[in-house]
Motif scaffolding. Structure first.
Motif, PDB file in Angstrom:
ATOM      1  N   GLU A  91      20.479  55.688  51.535  1.00 38.64           N
ATOM      2  CA  GLU A  91      21.850  56.147  51.309  1.00 38.64           C
ATOM      3  C   GLU A  91      22.727  55.838  52.519  1.00 38.64           C
ATOM      4  O   GLU A  91      23.883  55.418  52.368  1.00 38.64           O
ATOM      5  N   TYR A  93      22.212  53.407  54.664  1.00 42.33           N
ATOM      6  CA  TYR A  93      22.383  51.947  54.677  1.00 42.33           C
ATOM      7  C   TYR A  93      23.475  51.531  53.691  1.00 42.33           C
ATOM      8  O   TYR A  93      24.344  50.717  54.022  1.00 42.33           O
ATOM      9  N   ASN A  94      23.428  52.065  52.478  1.00 42.47           N
ATOM     10  CA  ASN A  94      24.429  51.707  51.471  1.00 42.47           C
ATOM     11  C   ASN A  94      25.833  52.110  51.919  1.00 42.47           C
ATOM     12  O   ASN A  94      26.808  51.396  51.652  1.00 42.47           O
ATOM     13  N   TYR A  95      25.939  53.242  52.585  1.00 44.48           N
ATOM     14  CA  TYR A  95      27.238  53.682  53.110  1.00 44.48           C
ATOM     15  C   TYR A  95      27.729  52.709  54.178  1.00 44.48           C
ATOM     16  O   TYR A  95      28.918  52.378  54.235  1.00 44.48           O
ATOM     17  N   ASP A 109      22.916  42.495  54.110  1.00 39.49           N
ATOM     18  CA  ASP A 109      22.156  42.139  52.905  1.00 39.49           C
ATOM     19  C   ASP A 109      20.867  41.406  53.269  1.00 39.49           C
ATOM     20  O   ASP A 109      19.834  41.580  52.613  1.00 39.49           O
ATOM     21  N   ARG A 112      17.807  43.481  53.805  1.00 36.95           N
ATOM     22  CA  ARG A 112      17.125  44.005  52.618  1.00 36.95           C
ATOM     23  C   ARG A 112      16.159  42.997  52.008  1.00 36.95           C
ATOM     24  O   ARG A 112      15.250  43.372  51.271  1.00 36.95           O
TER      25      ARG A 112
END
Length: 247
Positions: A91, A93-95, A109, A112
């Motif tokens: 979460e 990381y996505n933020y 990206d 990942r």
């Protein structure tokens, strides 16, 4: 003289990058600094070692930046704590990605992609050998490496179909182009992973050199060269002794 000139050029590049830093990367820099300040300290780990139960661990973590991430867990066990902590990391990381500029978002990206490769190899090896059901394989995948196309791997019955119907549109699909799909049934999963990682590291290296700032390129060049050497040695050891596990 050459060394002094190189040092001056490096300082000039640094100042040039700083002139646009606030416009493109200051927000994410602040977010990362916040993440860093939230890391558990040495004294925190010493206190965790004094906990007598998982409930004690839960109570202690509630007083840190981890907060109430375990509040909805009824029955605590180590696997659940790891799962919830990993979910919290994803979460964050996505933020971070959501607030990043174009180049930084593309860079993040790339971080990942190794998780995606590991997930694909896990699913591919499990489905081709019929070791586990697809749902169980997906549950075992790392959340950092989950992507939409991975959820549809059940439509493919061969590795070639898996690429043509599913992986070709995925973020890491380009790393499969040079694989001989006819031989994938014969290859060990570790060797498939090694080939995919080689393509990934080359792609990441090219991205850092051509699209990132000179300072980032300089730092990442050494990191990626080290990782490529480490994996080459690991693959060689595996080929010489099949009992050696690749990491």
């Amino acid at each position: 003289e050459r060394g002094a000139r190189s040092e001056r050029e490096r300082e000039t590049m640094s100042w040039t990058e700083l002139t646009t830093f606030n416009a493109f990367d200051a927000c994410d820099d602040g977010i990362v600094r916040g993440f860093k300040s939230a890391l558990l300290t040495e004294s925190d780990y010493e206190n965790l070692m004094q906990c007598n139960s998982l409930e004690d661990v839960k109570m202690f973590l509630q007083a840190t930046d981890y907060g109430t991430f375990l509040s909805n867990v009824v029955e605590l066990d180590p696997a659940t704590i790891v799962e919830k902590a990993t979910q919290r990391m994803v979460e964050g990381y996505n933020y971070l990605v959501g607030n990043a500029g174009e180049t930084l978002s593309a860079y993040l990206d790339f971080l990942r992609h190794p998780y995606m490769i590991d997930n694909i190899v896990l699913v591919l090896s499990g489905t081709t050998r019929n070791d586990s059901s697809l749902s169980k394989l997906l549950e075992a995948c790392h959340p950092m490496g989950m992507f939409e196309e991975l959820l549809t791997v059940g439509v493919a019955s061969t590795p070639k179909e898996l690429y043509e119907l599913v992986l070709i549109e995925s973020p890491v699909g380009k790393y499969f182009r040079n694989l001989q799909f006819e031989d994938m049934h014969e290859l060990k999963p570790e060797l498939i992973r090694a080939r995919l990682y080689k393509a990934y590291l080359e792609d990441f290296y090219d991205f850092c050199v051509t699209r990132c700032s000179p300072t980032t390129a300089e730092v990442m060049r050494d990191i990626l060269n080290f990782e490529a050497d480490r994996r080459a040695i690991s693959t060689t050891l595996f080929a010489m002794s099949p009992k050696v596990e690749l990491t």
